[in-house]
Write a protein that holds these residues in place. Structure first.
Motif, PDB file in Angstrom:
ATOM      1  N   THR A  49     -10.760  -5.581  -3.151  1.00 45.50           N
ATOM      2  CA  THR A  49     -10.651  -4.124  -3.160  1.00 45.50           C
ATOM      3  C   THR A  49      -9.522  -3.717  -4.094  1.00 45.50           C
ATOM      4  OG1 THR A  49      -9.197  -4.109  -1.233  1.00 45.50           O
ATOM      5  CG2 THR A  49     -11.546  -3.796  -0.826  1.00 45.50           C
ATOM      6  N   LEU A  50      -9.698  -2.566  -4.702  1.00 40.83           N
ATOM      7  CA  LEU A  50      -8.689  -2.007  -5.590  1.00 40.83           C
ATOM      8  C   LEU A  50      -8.552  -0.541  -5.227  1.00 40.83           C
ATOM      9  CD1 LEU A  50      -7.338  -3.017  -8.554  1.00 40.83           C
ATOM     10  CD2 LEU A  50      -8.650  -1.033  -9.210  1.00 40.83           C
ATOM     11  N   GLU A  51      -7.317  -0.084  -5.074  1.00 44.28           N
ATOM     12  CA  GLU A  51      -7.071   1.304  -4.698  1.00 44.28           C
ATOM     13  C   GLU A  51      -6.100   1.944  -5.681  1.00 44.28           C
ATOM     14  OE1 GLU A  51      -5.288   1.829  -0.822  1.00 44.28           O
ATOM     15  OE2 GLU A  51      -6.166   3.819  -0.628  1.00 44.28           O
ATOM     16  N   HIS A  52      -6.388   3.186  -6.033  1.00 44.19           N
ATOM     17  CA  HIS A  52      -5.527   3.974  -6.916  1.00 44.19           C
ATOM     18  C   HIS A  52      -5.469   5.380  -6.344  1.00 44.19           C
ATOM     19  CE1 HIS A  52      -4.023   5.941 -10.582  1.00 44.19           C
ATOM     20  NE2 HIS A  52      -3.632   4.744 -10.955  1.00 44.19           N
ATOM     21  N   ILE A  53      -4.403   6.111  -6.635  1.00 41.95           N
ATOM     22  CA  ILE A  53      -4.329   7.473  -6.102  1.00 41.95           C
ATOM     23  C   ILE A  53      -5.512   8.292  -6.602  1.00 41.95           C
ATOM     24  CG2 ILE A  53      -1.812   7.465  -5.875  1.00 41.95           C
ATOM     25  CD1 ILE A  53      -1.762   9.354  -8.345  1.00 41.95           C
ATOM     26  N   PRO A  54      -6.015   9.219  -5.807  1.00 41.70           N
ATOM     27  CA  PRO A  54      -7.099  10.081  -6.277  1.00 41.70           C
ATOM     28  C   PRO A  54      -6.583  11.114  -7.273  1.00 41.70           C
ATOM     29  CG  PRO A  54      -6.453  10.687  -4.047  1.00 41.70           C
ATOM     30  CD  PRO A  54      -5.678   9.455  -4.403  1.00 41.70           C
ATOM     31  N   LYS A  55      -7.478  11.674  -8.045  1.00 43.29           N
ATOM     32  CA  LYS A  55      -7.098  12.694  -9.031  1.00 43.29           C
ATOM     33  C   LYS A  55      -6.393  13.875  -8.374  1.00 43.29           C
ATOM     34  CE  LYS A  55     -10.686  11.747 -12.425  1.00 43.29           C
ATOM     35  NZ  LYS A  55     -11.833  12.271 -13.175  1.00 43.29           N
ATOM     36  N   THR A  56      -6.761  14.188  -7.133  1.00 44.60           N
ATOM     37  CA  THR A  56      -6.162  15.338  -6.448  1.00 44.60           C
ATOM     38  C   THR A  56      -4.684  15.141  -6.147  1.00 44.60           C
ATOM     39  OG1 THR A  56      -6.925  14.437  -4.334  1.00 44.60           O
ATOM     40  CG2 THR A  56      -8.325  16.084  -5.399  1.00 44.60           C
ATOM     41  N   LEU A  57      -4.216  13.903  -6.068  1.00 43.66           N
ATOM     42  CA  LEU A  57      -2.792  13.641  -5.830  1.00 43.66           C
ATOM     43  C   LEU A  57      -2.003  13.432  -7.114  1.00 43.66           C
ATOM     44  CD1 LEU A  57      -2.755  11.257  -2.724  1.00 43.66           C
ATOM     45  CD2 LEU A  57      -2.328  13.708  -2.806  1.00 43.66           C
ATOM     46  N   SER A  58      -2.694  13.350  -8.227  1.00 42.92           N
ATOM     47  CA  SER A  58      -2.028  13.123  -9.499  1.00 42.92           C
ATOM     48  C   SER A  58      -1.401  14.424 -10.009  1.00 42.92           C
ATOM     49  CB  SER A  58      -3.027  12.603 -10.533  1.00 42.92           C
ATOM     50  OG  SER A  58      -2.428  12.531 -11.808  1.00 42.92           O
ATOM     51  N   PRO A  59      -0.122  14.388 -10.408  1.00 44.53           N
ATOM     52  CA  PRO A  59       0.526  15.604 -10.922  1.00 44.53           C
ATOM     53  C   PRO A  59      -0.186  16.191 -12.141  1.00 44.53           C
ATOM     54  CG  PRO A  59       2.157  13.878 -10.536  1.00 44.53           C
ATOM     55  CD  PRO A  59       0.806  13.254 -10.356  1.00 44.53           C
ATOM     56  N   THR A  60      -0.860  15.334 -12.927  1.00 48.43           N
ATOM     57  CA  THR A  60      -1.536  15.806 -14.134  1.00 48.43           C
ATOM     58  C   THR A  60      -3.012  16.119 -13.895  1.00 48.43           C
ATOM     59  OG1 THR A  60      -2.078  13.555 -14.805  1.00 48.43           O
ATOM     60  CG2 THR A  60       0.010  14.477 -15.622  1.00 48.43           C
ATOM     61  N   GLY A  61      -3.524  15.777 -12.714  1.00 49.76           N
ATOM     62  CA  GLY A  61      -4.933  16.013 -12.432  1.00 49.76           C
ATOM     63  C   GLY A  61      -5.858  14.954 -12.990  1.00 49.76           C
ATOM     64  N   ASN A  62      -5.288  13.889 -13.561  1.00 58.83           N
ATOM     65  CA  ASN A  62      -6.130  12.790 -14.038  1.00 58.83           C
ATOM     66  C   ASN A  62      -5.505  11.461 -13.622  1.00 58.83           C
ATOM     67  OD1 ASN A  62      -4.455  11.527 -16.189  1.00 58.83           O
ATOM     68  ND2 ASN A  62      -4.679  13.508 -17.189  1.00 58.83           N
ATOM     69  N   ASP A 107     -13.936   8.171 -11.305  1.00 57.54           N
ATOM     70  CA  ASP A 107     -14.534   9.327 -10.639  1.00 57.54           C
ATOM     71  C   ASP A 107     -15.048   8.980  -9.242  1.00 57.54           C
ATOM     72  OD1 ASP A 107     -14.140  11.157 -12.776  1.00 57.54           O
ATOM     73  OD2 ASP A 107     -15.825  10.231 -13.830  1.00 57.54           O
ATOM     74  N   GLY A 108     -14.871   7.730  -8.831  1.00 60.39           N
ATOM     75  CA  GLY A 108     -15.332   7.294  -7.524  1.00 60.39           C
ATOM     76  C   GLY A 108     -14.251   7.451  -6.469  1.00 60.39           C
ATOM     77  N   GLU A 109     -14.453   6.793  -5.339  1.00 54.18           N
ATOM     78  CA  GLU A 109     -13.482   6.810  -4.252  1.00 54.18           C
ATOM     79  C   GLU A 109     -12.202   6.108  -4.682  1.00 54.18           C
ATOM     80  OE1 GLU A 109     -13.771   8.298  -1.200  1.00 54.18           O
ATOM     81  OE2 GLU A 109     -15.595   9.170  -2.040  1.00 54.18           O
ATOM     82  N   PRO A 110     -11.043   6.509  -4.122  1.00 57.19           N
ATOM     83  CA  PRO A 110      -9.789   5.849  -4.482  1.00 57.19           C
ATOM     84  C   PRO A 110      -9.787   4.344  -4.154  1.00 57.19           C
ATOM     85  CG  PRO A 110      -9.342   7.904  -3.321  1.00 57.19           C
ATOM     86  CD  PRO A 110     -10.820   7.653  -3.232  1.00 57.19           C
ATOM     87  N   LEU A 111     -10.403   3.963  -3.026  1.00 53.81           N
ATOM     88  CA  LEU A 111     -10.488   2.568  -2.604  1.00 53.81           C
ATOM     89  C   LEU A 111     -11.904   2.075  -2.900  1.00 53.81           C
ATOM     90  CD1 LEU A 111      -9.145   0.160  -1.131  1.00 53.81           C
ATOM     91  CD2 LEU A 111     -10.140   1.061   0.971  1.00 53.81           C
ATOM     92  N   PRO A 141       0.834  -1.214   0.000  1.00 47.89           N
ATOM     93  CA  PRO A 141       0.000   0.000   0.000  1.00 47.89           C
ATOM     94  C   PRO A 141       0.859   1.250   0.000  1.00 47.89           C
ATOM     95  CG  PRO A 141      -0.044  -1.053   2.149  1.00 47.89           C
ATOM     96  CD  PRO A 141       0.744  -1.951   1.234  1.00 47.89           C
ATOM     97  N   ASP A 142       0.610   2.153  -0.904  1.00 41.68           N
ATOM     98  CA  ASP A 142       1.375   3.392  -1.023  1.00 41.68           C
ATOM     99  C   ASP A 142       0.570   4.334  -1.900  1.00 41.68           C
ATOM    100  OD1 ASP A 142       3.174   5.448  -1.513  1.00 41.68           O
ATOM    101  OD2 ASP A 142       4.879   4.101  -1.668  1.00 41.68           O
ATOM    102  N   MET A 143       0.345   5.539  -1.436  1.00 35.89           N
ATOM    103  CA  MET A 143      -0.492   6.468  -2.190  1.00 35.89           C
ATOM    104  C   MET A 143       0.300   7.639  -2.761  1.00 35.89           C
ATOM    105  SD  MET A 143      -3.378   5.083  -2.344  1.00 35.89           S
ATOM    106  CE  MET A 143      -4.346   6.401  -3.026  1.00 35.89           C
ATOM    107  N   TYR A 144       1.569   7.431  -3.064  1.00 39.78           N
ATOM    108  CA  TYR A 144       2.374   8.492  -3.663  1.00 39.78           C
ATOM    109  C   TYR A 144       2.476   8.264  -5.168  1.00 39.78           C
ATOM    110  CZ  TYR A 144       3.664   9.653   1.082  1.00 39.78           C
ATOM    111  OH  TYR A 144       3.613  10.018   2.403  1.00 39.78           O
ATOM    112  N   PRO A 145       2.263   9.305  -5.970  1.00 39.01           N
ATOM    113  CA  PRO A 145       2.352   9.158  -7.432  1.00 39.01           C
ATOM    114  C   PRO A 145       3.695   8.571  -7.850  1.00 39.01           C
ATOM    115  CG  PRO A 145       1.472  11.316  -6.856  1.00 39.01           C
ATOM    116  CD  PRO A 145       1.940  10.666  -5.575  1.00 39.01           C
ATOM    117  N   GLY A 146       3.653   7.589  -8.723  1.00 44.69           N
ATOM    118  CA  GLY A 146       4.867   6.973  -9.238  1.00 44.69           C
ATOM    119  C   GLY A 146       5.327   5.764  -8.452  1.00 44.69           C
ATOM    120  N   ASN A 147       4.877   5.609  -7.210  1.00 39.29           N
ATOM    121  CA  ASN A 147       5.225   4.430  -6.408  1.00 39.29           C
ATOM    122  C   ASN A 147       4.163   3.373  -6.663  1.00 39.29           C
ATOM    123  OD1 ASN A 147       7.327   5.858  -5.414  1.00 39.29           O
ATOM    124  ND2 ASN A 147       6.556   6.036  -3.336  1.00 39.29           N
ATOM    125  N   CYS A 148       4.309   2.686  -7.773  1.00 35.09           N
ATOM    126  CA  CYS A 148       3.277   1.739  -8.166  1.00 35.09           C
ATOM    127  C   CYS A 148       3.895   0.540  -8.863  1.00 35.09           C
ATOM    128  CB  CYS A 148       2.259   2.407  -9.084  1.00 35.09           C
ATOM    129  SG  CYS A 148       2.993   3.015 -10.624  1.00 35.09           S
TER     130      CYS A 148
END
Length: 91
Positions: free
Chosen positions: A35-48, A80-84, A4-11
């Motif tokens: 369950t599947l988790e991905h960083i939210p758009k707000t943490l993405s450097p590109t906004g998507n 567009d849903g929750e990260p988790l 588990p890690d929610m920093y962009p690029g650590n995937c």
């Protein structure tokens, strides 16, 4: 390993638009959900989060040498849903 890690690029990224992951467990289980988790758009450097998984399927195997598993479900991750997000076993 997948951690588990929610920093962009650590995937653990797939090359191209398709891939697969096999997880070997120490004992047989009967899952009820995934369950599947991905960083939210707000943490993405590109906004998507276009790199987030979209359509995916989960199969159960009796052992690592089995070529075809039992389909446990086919799902869509809502970017567009929750990260988790939780997905119940369909079978």
């Amino acid at each position: 390993s997948v951690q588990p890690d929610m920093y962009p690029g650590n995937c653990w990224a797939f090359k191209g638009s398709q891939g697969y992951l096999v997880v070997k467990l120490s004992m047989k289980i009967y899952p009820t959900a995934f369950t599947l988790e991905h960083i939210p758009k707000t943490l993405s450097p590109t906004g998507n989060i276009t790199s987030a998984p979209r359509n995916f399927a989960v199969y159960g195997l009796d052992d690592e040498y089995q070529e075809e598993g039992r389909l446990l479900g086919e799902y869509v991750y809502d970017q567009d849903g929750e990260p988790l997000q939780m997905f119940p076993v369909m079978v």
